[in-house]
Scaffold this motif. Structure first.
Motif, PDB file in Angstrom:
ATOM      1  N   LYS A   2      -9.040   0.072  -1.179  1.00 27.02           N
ATOM      2  CA  LYS A   2      -7.910   0.413  -2.033  1.00 27.02           C
ATOM      3  C   LYS A   2      -6.936   1.337  -1.302  1.00 27.02           C
ATOM      4  CE  LYS A   2      -6.921   1.898  -6.695  1.00 27.02           C
ATOM      5  NZ  LYS A   2      -7.449   2.406  -7.941  1.00 27.02           N
ATOM      6  N   ASP A   3      -7.457   2.308  -0.548  1.00 28.62           N
ATOM      7  CA  ASP A   3      -6.612   3.225   0.221  1.00 28.62           C
ATOM      8  C   ASP A   3      -5.829   2.481   1.299  1.00 28.62           C
ATOM      9  OD1 ASP A   3      -7.442   5.409  -1.233  1.00 28.62           O
ATOM     10  OD2 ASP A   3      -9.044   5.946   0.169  1.00 28.62           O
ATOM     11  N   ARG A   4      -6.450   1.480   1.870  1.00 31.72           N
ATOM     12  CA  ARG A   4      -5.794   0.693   2.912  1.00 31.72           C
ATOM     13  C   ARG A   4      -4.606  -0.074   2.340  1.00 31.72           C
ATOM     14  NH1 ARG A   4      -8.739  -3.460   7.074  1.00 31.72           N
ATOM     15  NH2 ARG A   4      -6.858  -3.862   8.279  1.00 31.72           N
ATOM     16  N   LYS A   5      -4.751  -0.637   1.149  1.00 32.32           N
ATOM     17  CA  LYS A   5      -3.662  -1.362   0.492  1.00 32.32           C
ATOM     18  C   LYS A   5      -2.498  -0.419   0.176  1.00 32.32           C
ATOM     19  CE  LYS A   5      -6.335  -5.065  -1.613  1.00 32.32           C
ATOM     20  NZ  LYS A   5      -6.775  -5.692  -2.857  1.00 32.32           N
ATOM     21  N   ILE A   6      -2.804   0.781  -0.260  1.00 39.83           N
ATOM     22  CA  ILE A   6      -1.766   1.775  -0.564  1.00 39.83           C
ATOM     23  C   ILE A   6      -1.006   2.146   0.702  1.00 39.83           C
ATOM     24  CG2 ILE A   6      -1.373   4.151  -1.313  1.00 39.83           C
ATOM     25  CD1 ILE A   6      -3.678   3.765  -3.307  1.00 39.83           C
ATOM     26  N   ILE A   8      -0.670   0.319   3.465  1.00 33.33           N
ATOM     27  CA  ILE A   8       0.127  -0.847   3.885  1.00 33.33           C
ATOM     28  C   ILE A   8       1.365  -0.977   3.006  1.00 33.33           C
ATOM     29  CG2 ILE A   8       0.137  -3.374   4.014  1.00 33.33           C
ATOM     30  CD1 ILE A   8      -2.825  -3.187   4.886  1.00 33.33           C
ATOM     31  N   PHE A   9       1.195  -0.851   1.701  1.00 39.40           N
ATOM     32  CA  PHE A   9       2.326  -0.955   0.781  1.00 39.40           C
ATOM     33  C   PHE A   9       3.354   0.144   1.051  1.00 39.40           C
ATOM     34  CE2 PHE A   9       4.436   0.224  -3.188  1.00 39.40           C
ATOM     35  CZ  PHE A   9       5.065  -0.980  -3.478  1.00 39.40           C
ATOM     36  N   SER A  10       2.892   1.357   1.236  1.00 42.54           N
ATOM     37  CA  SER A  10       3.808   2.478   1.508  1.00 42.54           C
ATOM     38  C   SER A  10       4.557   2.272   2.817  1.00 42.54           C
ATOM     39  CB  SER A  10       3.029   3.793   1.571  1.00 42.54           C
ATOM     40  OG  SER A  10       2.412   4.059   0.340  1.00 42.54           O
ATOM     41  N   THR A  11       3.859   1.782   3.828  1.00 41.52           N
ATOM     42  CA  THR A  11       4.494   1.526   5.121  1.00 41.52           C
ATOM     43  C   THR A  11       5.553   0.449   5.005  1.00 41.52           C
ATOM     44  OG1 THR A  11       2.445   2.156   6.247  1.00 41.52           O
ATOM     45  CG2 THR A  11       4.059   0.898   7.533  1.00 41.52           C
ATOM     46  N   LEU A  12       5.243  -0.641   4.310  1.00 37.09           N
ATOM     47  CA  LEU A  12       6.216  -1.723   4.117  1.00 37.09           C
ATOM     48  C   LEU A  12       7.432  -1.242   3.310  1.00 37.09           C
ATOM     49  CD1 LEU A  12       3.934  -4.822   3.469  1.00 37.09           C
ATOM     50  CD2 LEU A  12       5.364  -4.367   5.459  1.00 37.09           C
ATOM     51  N   ALA A  13       7.191  -0.461   2.278  1.00 33.40           N
ATOM     52  CA  ALA A  13       8.295   0.065   1.472  1.00 33.40           C
ATOM     53  C   ALA A  13       9.192   0.962   2.326  1.00 33.40           C
ATOM     54  CB  ALA A  13       7.750   0.834   0.272  1.00 33.40           C
ATOM     55  N   GLY A  14       8.589   1.774   3.187  1.00 29.41           N
ATOM     56  CA  GLY A  14       9.367   2.641   4.077  1.00 29.41           C
ATOM     57  C   GLY A  14      10.194   1.844   5.066  1.00 29.41           C
ATOM     58  N   ILE A  15       9.599   0.793   5.627  1.00 29.67           N
ATOM     59  CA  ILE A  15      10.327  -0.053   6.583  1.00 29.67           C
ATOM     60  C   ILE A  15      11.495  -0.751   5.895  1.00 29.67           C
ATOM     61  CG2 ILE A  15      10.126  -2.150   7.995  1.00 29.67           C
ATOM     62  CD1 ILE A  15       7.241  -1.184   8.678  1.00 29.67           C
ATOM     63  N   ILE A  16      11.262  -1.267   4.709  1.00 24.98           N
ATOM     64  CA  ILE A  16      12.340  -1.927   3.954  1.00 24.98           C
ATOM     65  C   ILE A  16      13.460  -0.939   3.648  1.00 24.98           C
ATOM     66  CG2 ILE A  16      12.915  -3.001   1.734  1.00 24.98           C
ATOM     67  CD1 ILE A  16      10.106  -4.347   1.884  1.00 24.98           C
ATOM     68  N   PHE A  17      13.102   0.271   3.247  1.00 23.35           N
ATOM     69  CA  PHE A  17      14.110   1.300   2.964  1.00 23.35           C
ATOM     70  C   PHE A  17      14.941   1.605   4.212  1.00 23.35           C
ATOM     71  CE2 PHE A  17      15.377   5.784   2.959  1.00 23.35           C
ATOM     72  CZ  PHE A  17      16.202   5.787   1.832  1.00 23.35           C
TER      73      PHE A  17
END
Length: 149
Positions: A2-6, A8-17
Motif C-alpha cells: 500500500k505504501d508503494r502505491k502511495i 508511485i501515485f505521489s511521484t506521478l502526480a508531482g511529475i504531471i504538476f
C-alpha cells in the motif's frame, strides 16, 4: 504494498504538476482578455503616457494606475492599467492597456468595464450594460486625451 502505491501515485502526480507548470510558462498563457474596443492615437506611447498623467493630475474624479508591463525590449512595452472614475455617487473601474504601434502612433485597448456601485460589468462586450460603460469610458477619459497637451 500500500505504501508503494502511495509513493508511485505521489511521484506521478508531482511529475504531471511539473510538466503542466513548464508547459504554462513556455506557452506564456495568461488570463488576459482580448480588448472590447481599441482607440488609436497619432502620437507615441510616451506622449500618450504624458497626456494620461496630465488628465490624472487635473481631474479629481479620475485615478489612473499602471498595474503591470510586458515586453521583451524597451521598444516593445505594453502597459496594463486600471482607471477609476467617479461620477456623482457612482464608482466606475476600467481595465485597459496601452502600447506603441509604431514610431508615430499608439493604441489603448479596454479589456474590462465595471460599475462598482451597482455591481455591473465584465470583460466581454456582450450586453447593453457594457456598451453603456464603454460610452462612459470614452466620454470621461478617451475624449480628454486628444484635448490634453
Amino acid at each position: 504494498m500500500k505504501d508503494r502505491k502511495i509513493i508511485i501515485f505521489s511521484t506521478l502526480a508531482g511529475i504531471i504538476f511539473i510538466i503542466i507548470t513548464i508547459a504554462y510558462c513556455v506557452s506564456q498563457t495568461s488570463a488576459v482578455y482580448p480588448p472590447m474596443k481599441e482607440y488609436k492615437f497619432l502620437f507615441t506611447k510616451d506622449e500618450l503616457g504624458d497626456r494620461i498623467i496630465n488628465i490624472d493630475r487635473d481631474d479629481n474624479n479620475l485615478s489612473f494606475k499602471i498595474t503591470d508591463t510586458t515586453g521583451t525590449s524597451i521598444d516593445d512595452v505594453k502597459y496594463y492599467a486600471n482607471l477609476h472614475l467617479t461620477s456623482g455617487t457612482t464608482l466606475y473601474e476600467f481595465h485597459l492597456f496601452y502600447k506603441e504601434l509604431d514610431k508615430t502612433s499608439s493604441i489603448i485597448g479596454i479589456t474590462g468595464a465595471f460599475d462598482n456601485t451597482h455591481k455591473l460589468g465584465g470583460y466581454i462586450k456582450n450586453s447593453e450594460t457594457i456598451k453603456n460603460l464603454i460610452d462612459i469610458f470614452e466620454n470621461k477619459f478617451i475624449n480628454k486625451i486628444d484635448k490634453s497637451q
